[in-house]
Design a protein around this motif. Structure first.
Motif, short mmCIF file in Angstrom:
data_model
loop_
_atom_site.label_atom_id
_atom_site.label_comp_id
_atom_site.label_asym_id
_atom_site.label_seq_id
_atom_site.Cartn_x
_atom_site.Cartn_y
_atom_site.Cartn_z
N LEU A 1 0.83 -1.21 0.00
CA LEU A 1 0.00 0.00 0.00
C LEU A 1 0.86 1.26 0.00
CD1 LEU A 1 -3.09 0.92 0.32
CD2 LEU A 1 -2.44 1.38 2.70
N THR A 2 0.67 2.12 -1.01
CA THR A 2 1.36 3.41 -1.05
C THR A 2 0.53 4.47 -0.34
OG1 THR A 2 0.34 4.14 -3.12
CG2 THR A 2 2.32 2.76 -3.31
N ALA A 3 1.15 5.61 -0.08
CA ALA A 3 0.44 6.70 0.58
C ALA A 3 -0.72 7.20 -0.29
CB ALA A 3 1.40 7.84 0.88
N GLN A 4 -0.49 7.34 -1.59
CA GLN A 4 -1.56 7.81 -2.47
C GLN A 4 -2.70 6.81 -2.55
OE1 GLN A 4 -1.67 11.00 -4.04
NE2 GLN A 4 -3.79 10.31 -4.14
N GLU A 5 -2.38 5.52 -2.57
CA GLU A 5 -3.43 4.49 -2.58
C GLU A 5 -4.25 4.54 -1.30
OE1 GLU A 5 -1.19 1.17 -5.41
OE2 GLU A 5 -1.06 1.02 -3.22
N MET A 6 -3.58 4.82 -0.17
CA MET A 6 -4.31 4.96 1.09
C MET A 6 -5.30 6.11 1.00
SD MET A 6 -4.70 6.90 4.02
CE MET A 6 -3.22 7.89 4.25
N VAL A 7 -4.84 7.28 0.52
CA VAL A 7 -5.72 8.44 0.40
C VAL A 7 -6.87 8.15 -0.56
CG1 VAL A 7 -5.88 10.84 -0.37
CG2 VAL A 7 -3.92 10.10 1.00
N ASP A 8 -6.56 7.56 -1.70
CA ASP A 8 -7.61 7.24 -2.68
C ASP A 8 -8.65 6.29 -2.08
OD1 ASP A 8 -6.27 8.80 -4.52
OD2 ASP A 8 -5.33 7.10 -5.57
N GLY A 9 -8.17 5.30 -1.32
CA GLY A 9 -9.09 4.36 -0.70
C GLY A 9 -9.99 5.02 0.33
N VAL A 10 -9.43 5.94 1.14
CA VAL A 10 -10.22 6.66 2.13
C VAL A 10 -11.25 7.56 1.45
CG1 VAL A 10 -10.14 8.42 3.95
CG2 VAL A 10 -8.48 6.54 3.96
N LEU A 11 -10.82 8.30 0.44
CA LEU A 11 -11.74 9.20 -0.27
C LEU A 11 -12.90 8.43 -0.89
CD1 LEU A 11 -9.20 11.63 -2.00
CD2 LEU A 11 -10.72 12.16 -0.08
N GLU A 12 -12.61 7.29 -1.48
CA GLU A 12 -13.66 6.47 -2.10
C GLU A 12 -14.61 5.92 -1.03
OE1 GLU A 12 -16.05 4.42 -4.71
OE2 GLU A 12 -14.52 5.95 -5.18
N MET A 13 -14.06 5.47 0.08
CA MET A 13 -14.84 4.82 1.13
C MET A 13 -15.72 5.82 1.89
SD MET A 13 -13.29 2.33 4.10
CE MET A 13 -12.32 3.62 4.90
N THR A 14 -15.32 7.10 1.88
CA THR A 14 -16.03 8.10 2.70
C THR A 14 -16.69 9.18 1.85
OG1 THR A 14 -14.01 9.43 2.94
CG2 THR A 14 -14.41 7.75 4.62
N PHE B 1 -5.69 15.08 0.40
CA PHE B 1 -7.08 15.04 0.86
C PHE B 1 -7.85 16.29 0.44
CE2 PHE B 1 -5.73 11.73 3.97
CZ PHE B 1 -6.74 10.82 3.74
N GLY B 2 -7.12 17.38 0.21
CA GLY B 2 -7.79 18.62 -0.16
C GLY B 2 -8.52 19.28 0.99
N LYS B 3 -8.12 18.96 2.20
CA LYS B 3 -8.72 19.53 3.41
C LYS B 3 -7.62 19.76 4.45
CE LYS B 3 -13.09 16.99 2.78
NZ LYS B 3 -13.99 18.09 2.46
N PRO B 4 -7.86 20.62 5.44
CA PRO B 4 -6.88 20.76 6.53
C PRO B 4 -6.60 19.40 7.16
CG PRO B 4 -8.57 22.45 6.70
CD PRO B 4 -9.03 21.49 5.64
N THR B 5 -5.34 19.01 7.18
CA THR B 5 -4.97 17.66 7.61
C THR B 5 -3.78 17.70 8.55
OG1 THR B 5 -5.76 16.71 5.52
CG2 THR B 5 -4.26 15.36 6.82
N LYS B 6 -3.87 16.92 9.64
CA LYS B 6 -2.73 16.73 10.54
C LYS B 6 -2.36 15.25 10.54
CE LYS B 6 -3.82 20.61 13.61
NZ LYS B 6 -4.05 21.05 15.00
N ALA B 7 -1.07 14.99 10.55
CA ALA B 7 -0.59 13.61 10.61
C ALA B 7 0.36 13.46 11.78
CB ALA B 7 0.12 13.24 9.31
N ILE B 8 0.22 12.34 12.50
CA ILE B 8 1.15 12.03 13.59
C ILE B 8 1.39 10.52 13.57
CG2 ILE B 8 0.53 13.95 15.12
CD1 ILE B 8 -1.19 12.06 16.73
N ASN B 9 2.37 10.10 14.34
CA ASN B 9 2.63 8.68 14.50
C ASN B 9 1.40 7.99 15.07
OD1 ASN B 9 3.66 6.62 16.83
ND2 ASN B 9 4.77 6.36 14.91
#
Length: 231
Positions: free
Chosen positions: A47-60, A101-109
Motif C-alpha cells: 500500500l502506497t500513501a496515495q493508494e491509502m488516500v484514494d481508498g479513504v476518499l472512495e470509502m467516505t 485530501f484537499g482539506k486541513p490535515t494533521k498527521a502524527i505517528n
C-alpha cells in the motif's frame, strides 16, 4: 448522557467534523467525529500513501467532514512521514496528506494518536505493544513522541524483546517477563504517574502492574479528533 455511554466509537464535542484515519499494517480504518460507525479496507505490504488516500476518499465519499487526522506507522515531522513505514509500500516519506485530501490535515505517528486518545491528564507514558514498541509521553498536555523501543535492553533493544519478533522467539511466558521488566525500567527513568498499554498485544499481559491500564484501539480515533481541539 446515556447516548454517549452506548456509543461504540468515541466522540469529541469540542472538535469539528474530523475524519480520523488509523493506518495499520492489515487495515486502514476511519471514524468521523460524531458518527458512531467505523469503516475500513485492507492495506498490506504494497500500500502506497496515495493508494491509502484514494481508498479513504472512495470509502467516505458520502460523508461530510471538514478536517482530517492521519495516524501513520512511522515517525512523523511537520505532518509528513519521515520515512516509509516498515510494513507498508513506498511513497510515504515526505507525503503531503493535506494536499492529497484537499482539506486541513494533521498527521502524527499512530502510537502517538492512540496515546492522545488515552490521555487523562498529568504525566502519562503510552507503550504500544505490536509489531514493534510504540512510545509516547504526554506531560500536562504536551505531546512528546518517543522512540524508546530502540534503546538498548539486555543483549539488543527493547523492541527486539517485546515487539512481535521477540514474542515469537521468546514464547508467551518469557515475553511477558520482558514486557514487565521494560515497564519497570521505563517507569523508573521517566517517572510517569500512569502507564497506558496499547497495541494488538496488550491484551496478552494478563496481570498489569498497579501503575498500568490497558488502552483501547478506539482511542486512536479520539486522539485524531483531539488533534483539532484548541489547547
Amino acid at each position: 448522557m446515556s447516548e454517549q455511554k452506548e456509543r461504540k466509537y468515541p466522540y469529541e464535542p469540542k472538535a469539528p467534523a474530523v475524519l480520523a484515519v488509523d493506518v495499520g499494517g492489515s487495515h486502514v480504518k476511519t471514524v468521523l467525529n460524531g458518527i458512531d460507525e467505523r469503516r475500513r479496507f485492507v492495506s498490506g505490504p504494497k500500500l502506497t500513501a496515495q493508494e491509502m488516500v484514494d481508498g479513504v476518499l472512495e470509502m467516505t465519499k458520502d460523508l461530510d467532514y471538514t478536517h482530517v487526522s492521519v495516524g501513520c506507522p512511522a515517525p512523523v515531522k511537520d505532518d509528513k512521514p519521515v520515512h516509509d513505514p516498515v510494513n507498508l509500500g513506498k511513497g510515504w516519506a515526505g507525503f503531503d496528506f493535506g494536499k492529497a485530501f484537499g482539506k486541513p490535515t494533521k498527521a502524527i505517528n499512530d502510537a502517538t494518536m492512540q496515546a492522545l486518545g488515552s490521555y487523562q491528564g498529568g504525566r502519562m507514558l503510552f507503550l504500544g505493544l505490536g509489531t514493534g514498541l510504540g512510545s509516547t509521553m504526554i506531560v500536562d498536555g504536551i505531546i512528546e513522541p518517543m522512540e524508546l523501543g530502540h534503546l538498548p535492553f539486555r543483549k539488543a533493544t527493547f523492541e527486539d524483546y517485546v515487539g512481535g519478533r521477540g514474542h515469537a522467539r521468546l514464547g508467551d511466558k518469557r515475553w511477558r517477563k520482558a514486557v514487565l521488566e521494560t515497564i519497570d525500567l521505563l517507569v523508573a527513568a521517566l517517572e510517569p504517574e500512569y502507564v497506558v498499554l496499547g497495541g494488538g498485544s496488550a491484551a496478552e499481559i494478563e496481570e498489569l502492574p498497579p501503575i498500568c491500564r490497558r488502552g483501547a484501539n478506539e482511542d486512536a480515533f479520539l486522539g485524531g479528533f483531539r488533534l483539532w481541539v484548541d489547547a
